[in-house]
Scaffold this active site. Sequence first.
Site, PDB file in Angstrom:
ATOM      1  N   LYS A 137     -18.827  19.778 -77.975  1.00  0.00           N
ATOM      2  CA  LYS A 137     -18.161  19.062 -79.068  1.00  0.00           C
ATOM      3  C   LYS A 137     -19.034  17.927 -79.581  1.00  0.00           C
ATOM      4  O   LYS A 137     -19.141  17.709 -80.796  1.00  0.00           O
ATOM      5  CB  LYS A 137     -16.810  18.508 -78.588  1.00  0.00           C
ATOM      6  CG  LYS A 137     -16.038  17.702 -79.646  1.00  0.00           C
ATOM      7  CD  LYS A 137     -15.532  18.560 -80.802  1.00  0.00           C
ATOM      8  CE  LYS A 137     -14.987  17.749 -81.962  1.00  0.00           C
ATOM      9  NZ  LYS A 137     -13.669  17.169 -81.712  1.00  0.00           N
ATOM     10  N   LYS A 145     -15.879   7.416 -83.932  1.00  0.00           N
ATOM     11  CA  LYS A 145     -15.557   7.388 -82.498  1.00  0.00           C
ATOM     12  C   LYS A 145     -16.347   8.468 -81.764  1.00  0.00           C
ATOM     13  O   LYS A 145     -16.950   8.228 -80.709  1.00  0.00           O
ATOM     14  CB  LYS A 145     -14.047   7.611 -82.301  1.00  0.00           C
ATOM     15  CG  LYS A 145     -13.577   7.504 -80.843  1.00  0.00           C
ATOM     16  CD  LYS A 145     -12.441   8.476 -80.524  1.00  0.00           C
ATOM     17  CE  LYS A 145     -12.975   9.853 -80.124  1.00  0.00           C
ATOM     18  NZ  LYS A 145     -11.965  10.833 -79.752  1.00  0.00           N
TER      19      LYS A 145
END
Lengths: 291, 291, 291, 291
Positions: free
Chosen positions: B171, B239
């Site tokens: 990811k 983030k």
Amino acid sequence: MARIGFIGLGIMGGPMAANLVKAGFDVAGYNRSQAKVQRFAEAGGTPATSVADAVRDRDIIITCLPDSPDVEDMALGEDGVFAHAREGALFIDMSTIRPATARKIAEAGRAAGFGVLDAPISGGERGAVEATLSIMVGGEAADVEKARPVFEAMGKTIVHVGPAGAGQTVKAANQLICAVNIQAVAEAIVFLEAHEVDPATAINALSGGLAGSAVLERRSASMVGRDFQPGFRAKLHHKDLGILTSAARDAGVTIPLGAGAAQLMSALVAQGHGGLDNTALLKLVEELSGR
Amino acid sequence: MARIGFIGLGIMGGPMAANLVKAGFDVAGYNRSQAKVQRFAEAGGTPATSVADAVRDRDIIITCLPDSPDVEDMALGEDGVFAHAREGALFIDMSTIRPATARKIAEAGRAAGFGVLDAPISGGERGAVEATLSIMVGGEAADVEKARPVFEAMGKTIVHVGPAGAGQTVKAANQLICAVNIQAVAEAIVFLEAHEVDPATAINALSGGLAGSAVLERRSASMVGRDFQPGFRAKLHHKDLGILTSAARDAGVTIPLGAGAAQLMSALVAQGHGGLDNTALLKLVEELSGR
Amino acid sequence: MARIGFIGLGIMGGPMAANLVKAGFDVAGYNRSQAKVQRFAEAGGTPATSVADAVRDRDIIITCLPDSPDVEDMALGEDGVFAHAREGALFIDMSTIRPATARKIAEAGRAAGFGVLDAPISGGERGAVEATLSIMVGGEAADVEKARPVFEAMGKTIVHVGPAGAGQTVKAANQLICAVNIQAVAEAIVFLEAHEVDPATAINALSGGLAGSAVLERRSASMVGRDFQPGFRAKLHHKDLGILTSAARDAGVTIPLGAGAAQLMSALVAQGHGGLDNTALLKLVEELSGR
Amino acid sequence: MARIGFIGLGIMGGPMAANLVKAGFDVAGYNRSQAKVQRFAEAGGTPATSVADAVRDRDIIITCLPDSPDVEDMALGEDGVFAHAREGALFIDMSTIRPATARKIAEAGRAAGFGVLDAPISGGERGAVEATLSIMVGGEAADVEKARPVFEAMGKTIVHVGPAGAGQTVKAANQLICAVNIQAVAEAIVFLEAHEVDPATAINALSGGLAGSAVLERRSASMVGRDFQPGFRAKLHHKDLGILTSAARDAGVTIPLGAGAAQLMSALVAQGHGGLDNTALLKLVEELSGR
């Protein structure tokens, strides 16, 4: 059928000119190195012994040369194309050069009564051989239409992207995106390997999503396998990124990642890897990661 | 059919849990904000009033939470999942968190007799609603097989990418490539416009070649039109890029363009644009180019 | 005279504690490795066999430890400083840690009735030995005054830069400027050499102007001579740049060159050169330039 | 005493030529704008109405012009310096131009029987007025000696840094270091302010250590006060960084931070701030940090 003069029979120009011959055009081919002219003659082309010889009485003159000064000299020089071409001929430069140079040549050519197009290509040596190049064309619509049958004998995607210079601008944007996308995949592969994740499996998971790209699809396997046979040589991409950064500077455009990729490609070439595929950027990432 | 506990019913978790209900699973849903639990109950789910309530006697417990500390607390905390789940339950975290945290949770979970998977997702809010998410799964093969029917009710592409933490690593690589590719397209668009080339026409010419990408195909039109409705919010990508840069640093991997893109995304958020789509990086390029 | 407990007798802490002894303070020294405690005892210090032993009944407790978690544990842990110190003692952390951690410790310490200062240092091993350190102090003015005689036994420049955490913030800024300035000089040297200009002569010409800097003055000669004996180890600077980039991210500050220098220092360490002086960044520039 | 021809009486050249007059030299001054020639005449210089007029029968000819093509034309053009100067004259270019252009001019000049020096300057408008410039000289030692009294009337630090082009190479290195150091201080100031630390106090703490620099000492106060009156205009530094990046590229030198600073300076100019001092890079950092 248009009679064509073709100047520059190198890695790209050679097969492109041969494809024109194959399509039935009468093509006179010229190159400084006569060995390449000889090879072109063997492929059925008409050998030319000088620029004048290649250009005289031709409807369309095509150049495919290394860099901006070469094209500028060939177009505008004392013994160049505009000095020898017949009135009303169409000049098409398919080299990758500075947009500003393309505009300058177009202006001079039109003032002298010629049609002028800038029509740089992408798709690599393979695209040149297989006549599947993408051709980004800048210039006037009427000239593009005149050239279309010629383009179709060399490429698959032909797009008229705007006025003179626009072809080169789009090519520069193409080289920006390619370099940055290659570097992104290189960083991702080294990151995955450092975390002991198999990159091939990961790329399989990534390629369907927003991370998907032609680089990921067509180049990542050879990158993972450290196969850096060109393909598109780093030193040519380096040259093109020089054009990009100049053109961005001229237009006051800030390209942080484009400029970063240009530095990295420059480093790769400085290290003596200019003859490798541009995906060899991966080697740099490895080196900078002590791997 | 597996009985599921689902913790975190936000923008992503809400529709994902609803899709599980739609697929026939018995799902107990918990969220700190009870309004979201209420909405989930209206979609047919079983409302839970506490973590313990959501977790007790469930075969599979799924979390979908904002950041690494949230997941760590939820998994390992005194009143967390491992404290209340029945022996042998399978814990699946679908949040995007640090690979190191995912590995730590997996280790603790297994030591306590649980199965553990890290299974972050990509595909955005739309993918969550339409059950077309990509799911990158890290963990043991047997656990992945046990979870597969559950994953198939939420996503389209499910890839087991490696051991514990591998899902998060992939990811992070995904977020690297996406951010860099978006920024490349943003730089190209501003460059083209500054040279007075129509970007839509140019992108049409570029998209079939090596510059082609999902970003170019799916996002460039809205970028050219300056439509920055999310999509995937810049602050979330910011983030995630924090996770990427930490994980790269941990592994000693140098990611010059990844780090550059992280700086730019951080700037975008600092300017108050965190609620816009991540493609709003284009705004920054414009600003840095005085346009 | 204040009675001092000193925890962390490493490369920096060792000579600093010794200088306190030399100045006449009663200093109890503790280190996990008892060999260092032994050496400290030979320098006239009082050996301590535990944290409690070093801290109990001391007026001032100083820590000089590797990183943020070490200091946090040492201050706040079950067997840490605040657990054993007498009421009203002054805790001074001279390590380089995250400003946020420094603020957290200050808050906890004050709540428990202690004075707290963050007082990171610069000046390297030599500065520690010769008591010429620069000390950047964050905290309350009264505490700074109480600590001043202690600081003056270890350093030359003592500046109270603001409230709790400010010392660490200034230290982070210091490490940003140093890394960037070193890299600038490294790039300049390689650039000059590549153009066959003698860098020593050139630096002589540059140093009086706006390009002048402490790096140019004090470090460029060893850089030109490829002498990378530390000095200040790359791996320590790398650690500090991790603090910087985190703290910049926390505050939403974009530091393009600081982040770039952090990537390069990280690469240097990843290549196994963490034990060299931070000026070994020059090696990277050479490598990236194929020299 | 040498008789001098001075071409280019702008912001820098004007006061430099006036200082030569003040020192007792016989100076003929030429500028395209006759208003500047007039002002020079009022300062006691001999007005020249053409290049030929300024150059003829002069021992030393000095140029101080905007950019590489200007100097190349002025030196080598049909109506340029070498076309009109008397045999054996010494040509000194004090502009900031590309090292490669300087070498080309030196070669052509020597072939035509002239002495040639490249002698770019630093020190800004104030240095020009007060005759405190730093002069970095490339060329042959005998020519440097011949020029020394002339240089001493304009500057304080005169260093012969190497053969033809070396002066320009050193100037490019100077501009690299200055730009990078300014940006480092800008990032540090914004970082400090974002953490609510008073930057003036912090800079006071930093300036004695390895972070110390001429930028920190001489420019940081005006940066903290947001006073961006030039000084040295951003657009001139931008031009010089174009020379730097070209020269680095020519030599295969990778300059990651130099290239980064060049992008930022380019952005500043693109935003319309080219007339501000180069320390206005601080504005960019603020903007990128949402402040």
